[in-house]
Design a protein around this motif. Structure first.
Motif, short mmCIF file in Angstrom:
data_model
loop_
_atom_site.label_atom_id
_atom_site.label_comp_id
_atom_site.label_asym_id
_atom_site.label_seq_id
_atom_site.Cartn_x
_atom_site.Cartn_y
_atom_site.Cartn_z
N GLU A 55 49.26 50.26 42.34
CA GLU A 55 49.21 48.72 42.80
C GLU A 55 48.91 49.18 44.44
N SER A 80 43.90 45.69 44.94
CA SER A 80 43.29 46.49 44.18
C SER A 80 44.46 47.72 43.68
N GLY A 81 44.02 48.64 42.47
CA GLY A 81 44.42 49.73 41.84
C GLY A 81 43.92 50.94 41.27
#
Length: 156
Positions: A98, A103-104
């Protein structure tokens, strides 16, 4: 080249009456419906993102898609190569990273297939076929990271 199309319907069921007025004002529950299937998939987000731990989350479904696609190609290749598989169990693992902005992406997946074959003469080829299954797997071919394999093949 053949093209295959897929369709799903997703319905968010997590409105608690105020919609998305704030991050905590709604839950992440949803259902995934696929035409012709008996039961919907009851989904949510991962509990670390306020999801319901009793429901499937997208990350688990992604990991299970990789594992099941690999298994289906593997069983096909075993049948074509006269390798008799009597049992197959995989306890796949995955790592998602992450980013600071939330986001990730998945950075690693390892499949741990435990395969039982009919006799000892099949063990070597059965183990080798995991590499070929990885090359054929539709889902693995759609990933932007290498999928690891740690197979264990024994005799039933």
């Amino acid at each position: 080249m053949k093209k295959h199309q897929y369709e799903t319907a997703l319905e968010w069921t997590g409105n608690k009456g105020k919609g998305t007025v704030s991050y905590r004002s709604y839950n992440r529950n949803h259902s995934i419906h696929i035409k012709g299937k008996t039961h919907p998939i009851m989904g949510s987000s991962d509990p670390s993102f306020l999801g319901d731990p009793s429901r499937y989350n997208p990350e688990e479904l992604f990991l299970s898609s990789i594992a099941s696609c690999h298994m289906l190609w593997y069983l096909h290749l075993c049948a074509v190569n006269q390798i008799t598989v009597t049992e197959y169990l995989d306890k796949a693992t995955g790592v998602m990273s992450e980013n600071e902005n939330g986001s990730g992406s998945f950075i690693a997946v390892t499949l741990h297939p435990q395969v039982k074959v009919k006799d000892t003469t099949m063990i070597t080829k059965a183990t080798e076929l995991h590499e070929e299954a990885n090359k054929m797997c539709f889902i693995a071919n759609s990933c932007n990271f290498k999928i690891g394999h740690a197979p264990k093949t024994t005799v039933h």
